[in-house]
Design a protein around this motif. Structure first.
Motif, PDB file in Angstrom:
ATOM      1  N   PRO A 124       0.628  -1.204   0.165  1.00  0.00           N
ATOM      2  CA  PRO A 124       0.148  -0.107   0.072  1.00  0.00           C
ATOM      3  C   PRO A 124       1.030   1.337   0.180  1.00  0.00           C
ATOM      4  O   PRO A 124       0.188   2.009  -0.327  1.00  0.00           O
ATOM      5  CB  PRO A 124      -0.530  -0.102   1.015  1.00  0.00           C
ATOM      6  N   CYS A 125       1.886   0.987   0.436  1.00  0.00           N
ATOM      7  CA  CYS A 125       2.908   2.342   0.068  1.00  0.00           C
ATOM      8  C   CYS A 125       3.332   3.097  -0.716  1.00  0.00           C
ATOM      9  O   CYS A 125       4.593   3.827  -0.528  1.00  0.00           O
ATOM     10  CB  CYS A 125       3.613   1.783   1.579  1.00  0.00           C
ATOM     11  N   SER A 126       3.438   1.791  -1.664  1.00  0.00           N
ATOM     12  CA  SER A 126       4.343   2.410  -3.249  1.00  0.00           C
ATOM     13  C   SER A 126       3.202   2.628  -4.596  1.00  0.00           C
ATOM     14  O   SER A 126       1.535   2.169  -4.005  1.00  0.00           O
ATOM     15  CB  SER A 126       4.925   1.176  -3.342  1.00  0.00           C
ATOM     16  N   PRO A 127       3.183   3.680  -5.087  1.00  0.00           N
ATOM     17  CA  PRO A 127       2.405   3.780  -6.220  1.00  0.00           C
ATOM     18  C   PRO A 127       2.397   2.875  -6.913  1.00  0.00           C
ATOM     19  O   PRO A 127       3.432   1.732  -6.931  1.00  0.00           O
ATOM     20  CB  PRO A 127       3.002   5.053  -6.352  1.00  0.00           C
ATOM     21  N   TRP A 128       0.849   2.769  -7.870  1.00  0.00           N
ATOM     22  CA  TRP A 128       0.599   1.880  -8.949  1.00  0.00           C
ATOM     23  C   TRP A 128       1.956   2.278  -9.632  1.00  0.00           C
ATOM     24  O   TRP A 128       1.268   2.952 -10.537  1.00  0.00           O
ATOM     25  CB  TRP A 128       0.140   2.082  -8.698  1.00  0.00           C
ATOM     26  N   ALA A 142      16.912   2.408 -16.280  1.00  0.00           N
ATOM     27  CA  ALA A 142      16.260   3.545 -15.212  1.00  0.00           C
ATOM     28  C   ALA A 142      15.449   3.277 -14.560  1.00  0.00           C
ATOM     29  O   ALA A 142      14.999   4.302 -13.672  1.00  0.00           O
ATOM     30  CB  ALA A 142      14.593   4.533 -16.899  1.00  0.00           C
ATOM     31  N   THR A 143      15.854   2.160 -14.175  1.00  0.00           N
ATOM     32  CA  THR A 143      15.368   0.973 -12.682  1.00  0.00           C
ATOM     33  C   THR A 143      16.399   0.837 -12.128  1.00  0.00           C
ATOM     34  O   THR A 143      17.225   0.604 -12.499  1.00  0.00           O
ATOM     35  CB  THR A 143      14.106  -0.223 -13.003  1.00  0.00           C
ATOM     36  N   ALA A 144      15.832   0.726 -10.735  1.00  0.00           N
ATOM     37  CA  ALA A 144      17.022  -0.069  -9.718  1.00  0.00           C
ATOM     38  C   ALA A 144      17.028  -1.429 -10.176  1.00  0.00           C
ATOM     39  O   ALA A 144      17.926  -2.015  -9.654  1.00  0.00           O
ATOM     40  CB  ALA A 144      16.130   0.677  -7.927  1.00  0.00           C
ATOM     41  N   LEU A 145      16.224  -2.060 -10.534  1.00  0.00           N
ATOM     42  CA  LEU A 145      15.980  -3.367 -10.688  1.00  0.00           C
ATOM     43  C   LEU A 145      17.291  -3.987 -11.934  1.00  0.00           C
ATOM     44  O   LEU A 145      18.290  -4.659 -11.889  1.00  0.00           O
ATOM     45  CB  LEU A 145      14.655  -3.922 -11.435  1.00  0.00           C
ATOM     46  N   GLY A 146      16.836  -2.741 -13.126  1.00  0.00           N
ATOM     47  CA  GLY A 146      18.061  -3.182 -14.167  1.00  0.00           C
ATOM     48  C   GLY A 146      19.792  -2.198 -13.656  1.00  0.00           C
ATOM     49  O   GLY A 146      20.433  -2.837 -14.042  1.00  0.00           O
ATOM     50  N   LYS A 147      19.721  -1.253 -12.690  1.00  0.00           N
ATOM     51  CA  LYS A 147      21.008  -1.005 -12.483  1.00  0.00           C
ATOM     52  C   LYS A 147      21.691  -2.314 -11.841  1.00  0.00           C
ATOM     53  O   LYS A 147      23.044  -2.523 -11.905  1.00  0.00           O
ATOM     54  CB  LYS A 147      20.621   0.122 -11.537  1.00  0.00           C
ATOM     55  N   ALA A 148      20.665  -2.847 -10.967  1.00  0.00           N
ATOM     56  CA  ALA A 148      21.325  -4.209 -10.096  1.00  0.00           C
ATOM     57  C   ALA A 148      21.764  -4.719 -11.226  1.00  0.00           C
ATOM     58  O   ALA A 148      22.767  -5.850 -10.922  1.00  0.00           O
ATOM     59  CB  ALA A 148      20.734  -4.751  -9.211  1.00  0.00           C
ATOM     60  N   ALA A 173      15.325  13.241 -15.294  1.00  0.00           N
ATOM     61  CA  ALA A 173      16.684  13.077 -14.205  1.00  0.00           C
ATOM     62  C   ALA A 173      17.384  11.470 -14.728  1.00  0.00           C
ATOM     63  O   ALA A 173      18.736  10.951 -14.373  1.00  0.00           O
ATOM     64  CB  ALA A 173      16.109  12.901 -12.422  1.00  0.00           C
ATOM     65  N   THR A 174      16.325  10.878 -15.460  1.00  0.00           N
ATOM     66  CA  THR A 174      16.948   9.970 -16.214  1.00  0.00           C
ATOM     67  C   THR A 174      18.310   9.846 -17.468  1.00  0.00           C
ATOM     68  O   THR A 174      18.496  10.980 -17.672  1.00  0.00           O
ATOM     69  CB  THR A 174      15.957   9.431 -17.635  1.00  0.00           C
ATOM     70  N   PRO A 175      18.827   8.544 -16.987  1.00  0.00           N
ATOM     71  CA  PRO A 175      20.429   8.703 -17.489  1.00  0.00           C
ATOM     72  C   PRO A 175      20.425   9.660 -19.025  1.00  0.00           C
ATOM     73  O   PRO A 175      19.394   7.955 -19.813  1.00  0.00           O
ATOM     74  CB  PRO A 175      21.242   7.685 -17.304  1.00  0.00           C
ATOM     75  N   ALA A 176      21.102   9.662 -19.950  1.00  0.00           N
ATOM     76  CA  ALA A 176      20.847  10.809 -21.096  1.00  0.00           C
ATOM     77  C   ALA A 176      21.867   9.101 -21.983  1.00  0.00           C
ATOM     78  O   ALA A 176      21.960   9.514 -23.690  1.00  0.00           O
ATOM     79  CB  ALA A 176      20.937  12.065 -21.235  1.00  0.00           C
ATOM     80  N   SER A 177      22.600   9.224 -21.429  1.00  0.00           N
ATOM     81  CA  SER A 177      23.757   8.048 -22.202  1.00  0.00           C
ATOM     82  C   SER A 177      24.264   7.252 -21.425  1.00  0.00           C
ATOM     83  O   SER A 177      24.096   6.872 -20.388  1.00  0.00           O
ATOM     84  CB  SER A 177      24.923   9.003 -22.704  1.00  0.00           C
ATOM     85  N   VAL A 178      25.006   6.433 -22.330  1.00  0.00           N
ATOM     86  CA  VAL A 178      25.775   5.082 -21.382  1.00  0.00           C
ATOM     87  C   VAL A 178      27.340   5.489 -20.489  1.00  0.00           C
ATOM     88  O   VAL A 178      26.980   4.961 -19.749  1.00  0.00           O
ATOM     89  CB  VAL A 178      26.698   3.980 -22.987  1.00  0.00           C
ATOM     90  N   HIS A 197      16.108   7.354  -7.381  1.00  0.00           N
ATOM     91  CA  HIS A 197      15.133   8.371  -7.826  1.00  0.00           C
ATOM     92  C   HIS A 197      14.966   9.358  -8.400  1.00  0.00           C
ATOM     93  O   HIS A 197      15.179  10.083  -9.026  1.00  0.00           O
ATOM     94  CB  HIS A 197      16.461   9.251  -6.612  1.00  0.00           C
ATOM     95  N   GLY A 198      13.586   9.974  -8.771  1.00  0.00           N
ATOM     96  CA  GLY A 198      13.165   9.866  -9.443  1.00  0.00           C
ATOM     97  C   GLY A 198      13.382   9.404 -11.106  1.00  0.00           C
ATOM     98  O   GLY A 198      12.886  10.958 -11.884  1.00  0.00           O
ATOM     99  N   GLN A 199      14.011   8.717 -11.473  1.00  0.00           N
ATOM    100  CA  GLN A 199      14.414   8.646 -12.671  1.00  0.00           C
ATOM    101  C   GLN A 199      13.842   7.935 -13.991  1.00  0.00           C
ATOM    102  O   GLN A 199      13.842   8.125 -15.136  1.00  0.00           O
ATOM    103  CB  GLN A 199      16.018   7.713 -12.737  1.00  0.00           C
ATOM    104  N   PHE A 200      12.803   7.382 -13.163  1.00  0.00           N
ATOM    105  CA  PHE A 200      12.117   6.511 -13.822  1.00  0.00           C
ATOM    106  C   PHE A 200      10.871   7.162 -14.266  1.00  0.00           C
ATOM    107  O   PHE A 200       9.357   7.210 -14.787  1.00  0.00           O
ATOM    108  CB  PHE A 200      11.676   4.675 -13.487  1.00  0.00           C
ATOM    109  N   ARG A 201       9.775   7.227 -12.313  1.00  0.00           N
ATOM    110  CA  ARG A 201       9.127   8.129 -12.589  1.00  0.00           C
ATOM    111  C   ARG A 201       9.401   9.382 -11.810  1.00  0.00           C
ATOM    112  O   ARG A 201       9.743   9.022 -10.257  1.00  0.00           O
ATOM    113  CB  ARG A 201       7.573   7.466 -12.078  1.00  0.00           C
ATOM    114  N   PRO A 202       8.377  10.572 -11.920  1.00  0.00           N
ATOM    115  CA  PRO A 202       8.377  11.468 -11.059  1.00  0.00           C
ATOM    116  C   PRO A 202       8.286  10.697 -10.072  1.00  0.00           C
ATOM    117  O   PRO A 202       7.170  10.648  -9.501  1.00  0.00           O
ATOM    118  CB  PRO A 202       7.901  12.503 -11.703  1.00  0.00           C
TER     119      PRO A 202
END
Length: 245
Positions: A124-128, A142-148, A173-178, A197-202
């Protein structure tokens, strides 16, 4: 497509796949004439291909005559996700993580350079987050799962994945380059909890970490631009639980 074509290449199959790829990457349904031009095919061949693909369910013809992907494409993708060998007890671990933190928990992996979400336990504490649902493909950069998961790859392989997927901008905030992604990961070590932090969704933050000895990562999302420290600690515990399962 990579390397030399096989000597027994079936050209009609290759052409049909090119049609599917062009329709899939388009931002709107396509008429046959556009499909033919983009695929370098004559119009008669294109009509035969789209009719066959429609009959098999891989394309869908709209009333205006334009074409988009059909339901069988989604079916094949979901079958691929179901076929992945998940870590033992992962559903129970994700459910417990969501229950004790109140945050939605995710399981994902890279497949052919794409980040695929395989399991989700809602909290319940996370946004959809519509792009982070079971059976969906999402952005590794742009996601923590992907970065890991990227962090666990050799640098050359990681760069290849990023170039192959592309670096779509989701927020400012999304990374713009490799190079931006490489710089962000440079101070981290494989297996460490990674945050974005805010890279995938504001106004959304996520954390993720790879399960040692597997090709899987688990993560969670939180409202705001920080992941609660207690939730991050629980995530690390869940990773250890799965590693020992």
């Amino acid at each position: 497509m990579t390397g030399e074509p096989p000597s027994d290449l079936i050209r009609s199959v290759s052409r049909a796949l090119r049609v599917l790829e062009e329709v899939a990457r388009a931002d709107r349904p396509l008429p046959v004439k556009v499909i033919a031009r983009r695929c370098g095919l004559n119009l008669s061949t294109s009509y035969h291909l789209v009719r066959t693909l429609c009959y098999e369910g891989y394309l869908h013809r709209r009333p205006d005559g334009d074409y988009l992907l059909g339901s069988q494409v989604a079916e094949r993708f979901h079958e691929m996700v179901r076929a992945f060998e998940r870590p033992p007890r992962v559903r129970a671990v994700l459910g417990h993580l969501a229950a004790v933190t109140g945050h939605t928990a995710y399981l994902a992996r890279l497949a052919d350079g794409r980040l695929v979400v395989a399991e989700v336990a809602e909290g319940p504490c996370s946004p959809w987050l519509e792009d982070l649902q079971a059976g969906l493909e999402t952005a590794p950069h742009a996601t923590a799962l992907g970065k890991a998961l990227l962090l666990a790859l050799p640098s050359r392989t990681r760069r290849g994945v990023l170039r192959g997927y592309g670096l779509r901008r989701f927020t400012s905030a999304t990374p713009a380059s490799v190079e931006d992604v490489e710089e962000e990961l440079a101070g981290l070590r494989p297996g460490q909890v990674v945050e974005e932090h805010g890279q995938f969704r504001p106004d959304v933050a996520c954390a993720g970490a790879v399960v040692p000895g597997t090709q899987w990562a688990i993560g969670l999302s939180a409202r705001g631009l920080s992941v609660p420290r207690a939730a991050s600690a629980r995530l690390a515990e869940a990773v250890r639980d799965l590693a020992c399962a």
